[in-house]
Motif scaffolding. Structure first.
Motif, mmCIF file in Angstrom:
data_model
loop_
_atom_site.group_PDB
_atom_site.id
_atom_site.type_symbol
_atom_site.label_atom_id
_atom_site.label_comp_id
_atom_site.label_asym_id
_atom_site.label_seq_id
_atom_site.Cartn_x
_atom_site.Cartn_y
_atom_site.Cartn_z
ATOM 1 N N PRO A 30 0.801 -1.226 0.000
ATOM 2 C CA PRO A 30 0.000 0.000 0.000
ATOM 3 C C PRO A 30 0.834 1.277 0.000
ATOM 4 O O PRO A 30 1.934 1.321 0.548
ATOM 5 C CB PRO A 30 -0.822 -0.131 1.289
ATOM 6 N N TRP A 31 0.268 2.305 -0.626
ATOM 7 C CA TRP A 31 0.908 3.620 -0.691
ATOM 8 C C TRP A 31 1.332 4.073 0.693
ATOM 9 O O TRP A 31 2.417 4.616 0.882
ATOM 10 C CB TRP A 31 -0.080 4.600 -1.316
ATOM 11 N N ARG A 32 0.476 3.835 1.698
ATOM 12 C CA ARG A 32 0.748 4.296 3.061
ATOM 13 C C ARG A 32 1.964 3.613 3.678
ATOM 14 O O ARG A 32 2.597 4.155 4.579
ATOM 15 C CB ARG A 32 -0.485 4.054 3.940
ATOM 16 N N ASP A 33 2.297 2.414 3.213
ATOM 17 C CA ASP A 33 3.402 1.641 3.775
ATOM 18 C C ASP A 33 4.686 1.756 2.953
ATOM 19 O O ASP A 33 5.733 1.283 3.384
ATOM 20 C CB ASP A 33 3.021 0.153 3.855
ATOM 21 N N SER A 34 4.577 2.338 1.776
ATOM 22 C CA SER A 34 5.689 2.329 0.827
ATOM 23 C C SER A 34 6.598 3.542 0.971
ATOM 24 O O SER A 34 6.179 4.601 1.448
ATOM 25 C CB SER A 34 5.153 2.292 -0.613
ATOM 26 N N THR A 35 7.843 3.372 0.525
ATOM 27 C CA THR A 35 8.731 4.513 0.371
ATOM 28 C C THR A 35 8.293 5.284 -0.868
ATOM 29 O O THR A 35 7.497 4.790 -1.675
ATOM 30 C CB THR A 35 10.181 4.052 0.195
ATOM 31 N N ASN A 36 8.803 6.477 -1.039
ATOM 32 C CA ASN A 36 8.450 7.262 -2.229
ATOM 33 C C ASN A 36 8.851 6.531 -3.507
ATOM 34 O O ASN A 36 8.133 6.581 -4.511
ATOM 35 C CB ASN A 36 9.106 8.642 -2.174
ATOM 36 N N GLU A 37 9.973 5.856 -3.465
ATOM 37 C CA GLU A 37 10.405 5.082 -4.637
ATOM 38 C C GLU A 37 9.433 3.952 -4.920
ATOM 39 O O GLU A 37 9.053 3.709 -6.077
ATOM 40 C CB GLU A 37 11.811 4.529 -4.405
ATOM 41 N N GLU A 38 8.995 3.250 -3.871
ATOM 42 C CA GLU A 38 8.055 2.138 -4.047
ATOM 43 C C GLU A 38 6.691 2.638 -4.511
ATOM 44 O O GLU A 38 5.977 1.930 -5.229
ATOM 45 C CB GLU A 38 7.920 1.363 -2.740
ATOM 46 N N ARG A 39 6.318 3.839 -4.106
ATOM 47 C CA ARG A 39 5.024 4.401 -4.501
ATOM 48 C C ARG A 39 4.928 4.630 -6.005
ATOM 49 O O ARG A 39 3.829 4.683 -6.557
ATOM 50 C CB ARG A 39 4.781 5.711 -3.757
ATOM 51 N N LEU A 40 6.077 4.763 -6.666
ATOM 52 C CA LEU A 40 6.095 5.018 -8.110
ATOM 53 C C LEU A 40 6.629 3.832 -8.903
ATOM 54 O O LEU A 40 6.739 3.905 -10.128
ATOM 55 C CB LEU A 40 6.961 6.254 -8.398
ATOM 56 N N ASN A 41 6.942 2.744 -8.219
ATOM 57 C CA ASN A 41 7.489 1.554 -8.873
ATOM 58 C C ASN A 41 6.361 0.792 -9.582
ATOM 59 O O ASN A 41 5.421 0.322 -8.944
ATOM 60 C CB ASN A 41 8.160 0.661 -7.830
#
Length: 321
Positions: free
Chosen positions: A233-244
Protein backbone atom coordinates in the motif's frame (compact mmCIF):
# COMPACT_ATOMS: atom_id res chain seq x y z
CA UNK A 1 -20.53 -16.24 14.63
CA UNK A 2 -17.14 -16.94 16.15
CA UNK A 3 -16.06 -16.38 19.74
CA UNK A 4 -12.88 -14.64 20.90
CA UNK A 5 -11.04 -13.97 24.13
CA UNK A 6 -8.99 -10.79 24.51
CA UNK A 7 -6.55 -9.91 27.32
CA UNK A 8 -6.64 -6.15 27.88
CA UNK A 9 -4.66 -5.51 31.05
CA UNK A 10 -2.59 -2.67 29.58
CA UNK A 11 -5.14 -1.24 27.19
CA UNK A 12 -8.56 -2.08 28.67
CA UNK A 13 -9.56 1.51 29.51
CA UNK A 14 -8.62 2.88 26.09
CA UNK A 15 -10.08 0.05 24.01
CA UNK A 16 -13.37 -0.20 25.92
CA UNK A 17 -13.94 3.57 25.85
CA UNK A 18 -12.79 3.89 22.26
CA UNK A 19 -14.76 0.90 21.00
CA UNK A 20 -11.95 -1.02 19.33
CA UNK A 21 -9.24 -3.64 19.59
CA UNK A 22 -5.70 -2.83 18.48
CA UNK A 23 -2.61 -5.01 18.30
CA UNK A 24 0.82 -4.73 16.72
CA UNK A 25 1.45 -7.01 13.76
CA UNK A 26 4.49 -8.75 15.19
CA UNK A 27 6.48 -9.23 18.36
CA UNK A 28 9.23 -6.77 19.26
CA UNK A 29 11.79 -9.14 17.72
CA UNK A 30 9.89 -9.20 14.41
CA UNK A 31 8.50 -12.72 14.89
CA UNK A 32 4.90 -13.59 14.08
CA UNK A 33 2.52 -13.81 16.99
CA UNK A 34 -0.56 -16.05 16.58
CA UNK A 35 -2.48 -13.86 19.02
CA UNK A 36 -1.94 -10.80 16.81
CA UNK A 37 -2.60 -12.81 13.65
CA UNK A 38 -6.05 -13.66 15.06
CA UNK A 39 -7.09 -10.05 14.53
CA UNK A 40 -7.13 -10.71 10.77
CA UNK A 41 -9.93 -13.27 11.16
CA UNK A 42 -12.41 -11.27 13.24
CA UNK A 43 -15.66 -10.53 11.39
CA UNK A 44 -18.72 -8.36 12.18
CA UNK A 45 -21.06 -10.13 14.57
CA UNK A 46 -18.35 -12.10 16.37
CA UNK A 47 -18.58 -12.10 20.19
CA UNK A 48 -15.50 -11.08 22.21
CA UNK A 49 -14.94 -11.78 25.92
CA UNK A 50 -12.75 -9.11 27.53
CA UNK A 51 -10.47 -10.42 30.30
CA UNK A 52 -8.61 -8.17 32.73
CA UNK A 53 -7.15 -8.61 36.18
CA UNK A 54 -8.37 -12.24 36.45
CA UNK A 55 -11.99 -11.50 35.51
CA UNK A 56 -14.21 -11.14 32.43
CA UNK A 57 -15.06 -7.45 32.66
CA UNK A 58 -16.92 -6.91 29.40
CA UNK A 59 -18.33 -8.56 26.30
CA UNK A 60 -18.05 -6.96 22.88
CA UNK A 61 -19.59 -7.36 19.45
CA UNK A 62 -17.27 -6.89 16.48
CA UNK A 63 -18.68 -4.19 14.21
CA UNK A 64 -16.08 -4.27 11.43
CA UNK A 65 -13.43 -6.34 9.76
CA UNK A 66 -9.79 -5.80 10.67
CA UNK A 67 -7.76 -3.05 9.02
CA UNK A 68 -4.21 -1.74 9.13
CA UNK A 69 -3.92 1.18 11.54
CA UNK A 70 -1.32 3.24 13.44
CA UNK A 71 -0.89 2.63 17.17
CA UNK A 72 -3.52 4.69 19.05
CA UNK A 73 -1.99 7.83 20.55
CA UNK A 74 -4.00 7.34 23.75
CA UNK A 75 -1.98 4.20 24.55
CA UNK A 76 0.82 6.51 25.68
CA UNK A 77 3.53 4.47 27.38
CA UNK A 78 1.59 1.20 27.14
CA UNK A 79 3.41 -1.23 24.90
CA UNK A 80 6.49 0.93 24.37
CA UNK A 81 8.15 -1.88 22.41
CA UNK A 82 5.21 -2.37 20.05
CA UNK A 83 5.61 -1.39 16.42
CA UNK A 84 3.74 1.71 15.30
CA UNK A 85 1.56 0.05 12.65
CA UNK A 86 -0.81 -2.73 13.66
CA UNK A 87 -4.29 -4.20 13.31
CA UNK A 88 -7.54 -2.60 14.44
CA UNK A 89 -11.15 -3.78 14.72
CA UNK A 90 -14.16 -1.72 15.77
CA UNK A 91 -15.98 -3.35 18.71
CA UNK A 92 -19.06 -2.31 20.68
CA UNK A 93 -18.30 -3.30 24.29
CA UNK A 94 -20.73 -3.71 27.18
CA UNK A 95 -19.23 -3.78 30.67
CA UNK A 96 -20.68 -6.49 32.91
CA UNK A 97 -22.14 -6.36 36.40
CA UNK A 98 -21.37 -10.06 36.95
CA UNK A 99 -17.62 -10.14 36.36
CA UNK A 100 -16.89 -13.85 36.30
CA UNK A 101 -13.53 -15.05 37.62
CA UNK A 102 -12.70 -18.10 35.44
CA UNK A 103 -10.29 -19.48 38.05
CA UNK A 104 -13.29 -20.04 40.36
CA UNK A 105 -14.83 -22.35 37.72
CA UNK A 106 -11.73 -23.97 36.28
CA UNK A 107 -12.91 -27.52 37.04
CA UNK A 108 -15.77 -26.93 34.60
CA UNK A 109 -13.73 -24.94 32.09
CA UNK A 110 -10.53 -27.00 32.01
CA UNK A 111 -11.88 -29.85 29.82
CA UNK A 112 -13.12 -27.29 27.29
CA UNK A 113 -9.86 -25.35 26.91
CA UNK A 114 -8.30 -25.68 23.45
CA UNK A 115 -5.07 -27.66 23.29
CA UNK A 116 -3.47 -24.91 21.22
CA UNK A 117 -3.73 -21.16 21.86
CA UNK A 118 -5.65 -21.54 25.11
CA UNK A 119 -6.58 -18.28 26.90
CA UNK A 120 -6.07 -19.87 30.34
CA UNK A 121 -3.60 -22.09 32.11
CA UNK A 122 -4.90 -25.42 33.49
CA UNK A 123 -4.94 -23.88 36.98
CA UNK A 124 -7.23 -21.08 35.78
CA UNK A 125 -4.69 -18.28 35.68
CA UNK A 126 -4.55 -16.07 32.62
CA UNK A 127 -1.72 -16.17 30.10
CA UNK A 128 0.10 -12.87 29.76
CA UNK A 129 1.38 -13.85 26.30
CA UNK A 130 -2.16 -14.06 24.89
CA UNK A 131 -3.80 -11.04 23.26
CA UNK A 132 -6.63 -12.39 21.09
CA UNK A 133 -7.49 -16.05 20.67
CA UNK A 134 -10.50 -17.95 19.36
CA UNK A 135 -12.68 -19.87 21.80
CA UNK A 136 -14.34 -23.21 21.04
CA UNK A 137 -18.12 -22.85 20.91
CA UNK A 138 -18.60 -25.17 23.90
CA UNK A 139 -16.28 -23.06 26.06
CA UNK A 140 -18.00 -19.84 24.97
CA UNK A 141 -21.40 -21.29 25.80
CA UNK A 142 -20.29 -22.24 29.32
CA UNK A 143 -18.84 -18.75 29.87
CA UNK A 144 -22.11 -17.28 28.65
CA UNK A 145 -23.99 -19.41 31.16
CA UNK A 146 -21.70 -18.31 34.00
CA UNK A 147 -22.19 -14.64 33.15
CA UNK A 148 -25.94 -15.05 33.15
CA UNK A 149 -28.88 -13.14 31.76
CA UNK A 150 -27.11 -9.84 31.10
CA UNK A 151 -25.26 -11.38 28.18
CA UNK A 152 -28.46 -12.55 26.45
CA UNK A 153 -29.31 -9.21 24.76
CA UNK A 154 -25.67 -8.82 23.71
CA UNK A 155 -25.64 -12.21 22.02
CA UNK A 156 -28.97 -11.45 20.38
CA UNK A 157 -27.72 -8.11 19.04
CA UNK A 158 -24.66 -9.82 17.58
CA UNK A 159 -26.87 -11.77 15.19
CA UNK A 160 -28.14 -8.60 13.51
CA UNK A 161 -24.90 -6.65 13.12
CA UNK A 162 -24.56 -4.74 9.86
CA UNK A 163 -20.84 -4.49 8.96
CA UNK A 164 -19.45 -0.97 9.07
CA UNK A 165 -16.55 0.30 6.99
CA UNK A 166 -15.00 1.91 10.03
CA UNK A 167 -11.38 2.48 9.20
CA UNK A 168 -9.00 5.41 9.39
CA UNK A 169 -6.98 4.58 6.29
CA UNK A 170 -8.10 7.66 4.38
CA UNK A 171 -7.31 10.08 7.20
CA UNK A 172 -3.99 8.35 7.80
CA UNK A 173 -3.05 8.63 4.12
CA UNK A 174 -4.24 12.24 3.98
CA UNK A 175 -1.90 13.06 6.83
CA UNK A 176 0.99 11.40 4.98
CA UNK A 177 0.02 13.28 1.83
CA UNK A 178 0.03 16.60 3.68
CA UNK A 179 3.53 15.86 4.94
CA UNK A 180 4.56 15.33 1.32
CA UNK A 181 3.01 18.62 0.21
CA UNK A 182 5.17 20.54 2.67
CA UNK A 183 8.37 18.54 2.05
CA UNK A 184 10.59 20.98 0.17
CA UNK A 185 13.38 18.40 -0.17
CA UNK A 186 11.40 16.60 -2.92
CA UNK A 187 11.14 18.30 -6.35
CA UNK A 188 7.64 19.58 -7.08
CA UNK A 189 7.06 17.35 -10.11
CA UNK A 190 8.04 14.26 -8.12
CA UNK A 191 5.84 15.28 -5.22
CA UNK A 192 2.86 15.63 -7.55
CA UNK A 193 3.55 12.21 -9.09
CA UNK A 194 3.72 10.60 -5.64
CA UNK A 195 0.47 12.26 -4.56
CA UNK A 196 -1.33 11.16 -7.74
CA UNK A 197 -0.02 7.63 -7.18
CA UNK A 198 -2.05 7.45 -3.98
CA UNK A 199 -5.21 7.31 -6.11
CA UNK A 200 -3.69 5.00 -8.72
CA UNK A 201 -3.18 7.67 -11.34
CA UNK A 202 -0.45 9.65 -13.10
CA UNK A 203 3.11 8.40 -13.55
CA UNK A 204 2.49 5.34 -11.38
CA UNK A 205 -0.42 4.20 -13.54
CA UNK A 206 1.66 4.75 -16.68
CA UNK A 207 4.42 2.56 -15.30
CA UNK A 208 2.00 -0.16 -14.18
CA UNK A 209 0.40 -0.10 -17.66
CA UNK A 210 3.71 -1.14 -19.20
CA UNK A 211 3.46 -4.41 -17.24
CA UNK A 212 -0.29 -4.94 -16.81
CA UNK A 213 -2.79 -4.77 -19.69
CA UNK A 214 -6.12 -5.47 -17.99
CA UNK A 215 -7.83 -6.14 -14.67
CA UNK A 216 -6.64 -9.51 -13.48
CA UNK A 217 -10.11 -10.45 -12.23
CA UNK A 218 -12.66 -8.87 -14.57
CA UNK A 219 -10.60 -8.68 -17.75
CA UNK A 220 -11.54 -5.02 -18.33
CA UNK A 221 -8.97 -3.40 -20.64
CA UNK A 222 -10.22 0.17 -21.04
CA UNK A 223 -7.79 2.29 -18.95
CA UNK A 224 -10.55 4.77 -18.16
CA UNK A 225 -12.18 2.11 -15.95
CA UNK A 226 -8.98 0.92 -14.28
CA UNK A 227 -7.05 2.00 -11.20
CA UNK A 228 -3.39 1.24 -10.60
CA UNK A 229 -3.63 -0.48 -7.23
CA UNK A 230 -0.55 -0.76 -5.01
CA UNK A 231 0.39 -4.27 -3.86
CA UNK A 232 2.40 -2.78 -1.01
CA UNK A 233 0.00 0.00 0.00
CA UNK A 234 0.91 3.62 -0.69
CA UNK A 235 0.75 4.30 3.06
CA UNK A 236 3.40 1.64 3.77
CA UNK A 237 5.69 2.33 0.83
CA UNK A 238 8.73 4.51 0.37
CA UNK A 239 8.45 7.26 -2.23
CA UNK A 240 10.40 5.08 -4.64
CA UNK A 241 8.06 2.14 -4.05
CA UNK A 242 5.02 4.40 -4.50
CA UNK A 243 6.10 5.02 -8.11
CA UNK A 244 7.49 1.55 -8.87
CA UNK A 245 5.41 -0.01 -11.66
CA UNK A 246 6.04 -3.51 -10.31
CA UNK A 247 4.27 -2.48 -7.13
CA UNK A 248 0.96 -2.30 -8.96
CA UNK A 249 -1.90 -4.10 -10.64
CA UNK A 250 -4.55 -2.61 -12.91
CA UNK A 251 -7.92 -3.27 -11.27
CA UNK A 252 -11.49 -2.08 -11.62
CA UNK A 253 -12.65 0.09 -8.67
CA UNK A 254 -14.57 -2.67 -6.86
CA UNK A 255 -11.66 -5.13 -7.18
CA UNK A 256 -9.23 -2.40 -6.10
CA UNK A 257 -11.33 -1.91 -2.94
CA UNK A 258 -11.30 -5.63 -2.14
CA UNK A 259 -7.56 -5.88 -2.75
CA UNK A 260 -6.66 -2.75 -0.76
CA UNK A 261 -8.81 -3.81 2.21
CA UNK A 262 -7.39 -7.34 2.27
CA UNK A 263 -10.42 -9.33 1.13
CA UNK A 264 -8.48 -10.60 -1.91
CA UNK A 265 -4.87 -11.51 -2.54
CA UNK A 266 -2.71 -13.51 -4.93
CA UNK A 267 -0.23 -16.32 -4.63
CA UNK A 268 3.04 -16.00 -6.54
CA UNK A 269 1.78 -18.54 -9.09
CA UNK A 270 -1.28 -16.39 -9.86
CA UNK A 271 -3.85 -18.27 -7.81
CA UNK A 272 -6.51 -16.01 -6.34
CA UNK A 273 -6.76 -15.94 -2.53
CA UNK A 274 -10.13 -15.12 -0.99
CA UNK A 275 -10.06 -14.06 2.64
CA UNK A 276 -12.01 -16.38 4.96
CA UNK A 277 -13.90 -13.33 6.29
CA UNK A 278 -14.90 -12.05 2.83
CA UNK A 279 -18.65 -11.98 2.12
CA UNK A 280 -18.83 -14.42 -0.75
CA UNK A 281 -22.27 -13.42 -2.09
CA UNK A 282 -20.97 -9.86 -2.49
CA UNK A 283 -17.86 -11.10 -4.26
CA UNK A 284 -19.98 -13.17 -6.62
CA UNK A 285 -22.07 -10.12 -7.50
CA UNK A 286 -18.82 -8.34 -8.35
CA UNK A 287 -18.00 -11.06 -10.85
CA UNK A 288 -15.56 -13.07 -8.74
CA UNK A 289 -15.65 -16.85 -8.83
CA UNK A 290 -15.55 -18.04 -5.24
CA UNK A 291 -15.49 -21.79 -5.90
CA UNK A 292 -12.56 -23.78 -7.22
CA UNK A 293 -9.14 -22.49 -8.21
CA UNK A 294 -8.95 -19.19 -10.07
CA UNK A 295 -5.60 -18.39 -11.68
CA UNK A 296 -5.03 -14.87 -13.01
CA UNK A 297 -1.64 -15.49 -14.63
CA UNK A 298 1.95 -15.08 -13.59
CA UNK A 299 3.74 -12.09 -12.08
CA UNK A 300 7.18 -10.58 -12.50
CA UNK A 301 9.80 -11.19 -9.83
CA UNK A 302 9.35 -7.60 -8.64
CA UNK A 303 5.59 -7.99 -8.40
CA UNK A 304 6.01 -11.18 -6.38
CA UNK A 305 8.06 -9.33 -3.75
CA UNK A 306 5.36 -6.70 -3.32
CA UNK A 307 2.59 -9.33 -3.31
CA UNK A 308 4.44 -11.10 -0.50
CA UNK A 309 4.11 -7.92 1.57
CA UNK A 310 0.40 -7.79 0.75
CA UNK A 311 -0.15 -11.38 1.91
CA UNK A 312 1.75 -10.75 5.13
CA UNK A 313 0.56 -7.26 6.03
CA UNK A 314 -2.78 -6.58 4.31
CA UNK A 315 -4.64 -9.81 3.48
CA UNK A 316 -7.24 -10.76 6.10
CA UNK A 317 -6.01 -14.28 6.56
CA UNK A 318 -4.05 -15.33 9.61
CA UNK A 319 -0.70 -16.97 8.94
CA UNK A 320 -0.14 -19.24 11.93
CA UNK A 321 3.26 -19.84 13.49
Amino acid sequence: MRYWWVNQNQTYRHEIAGGYLWSPKRNANGARNPFYESMREVAPGDLIFSFMDSRIFAVGIAQSYCWESPKPEEFGNAGQNWENIGWKVQVNFTELANRVRPKDHIDILRPLLPIRYSPLQPNGNGLQSVYLTELPTALAEVLTGLIGQEIAPIALAARDVKPVSADDLDSWEQQLEQELVTDSTIPETERLAIILARNGQGLFKNRVSKIELRCRITGVENPVHLIASHCKPWRDSTNEERLNGENGLLLTPSIDHLFDRGFLGFEDNGNLIISPVAHRPSLQRMGIKTEGIVNVGGFTSGQRQFLDFHRNAVLLRAIRT
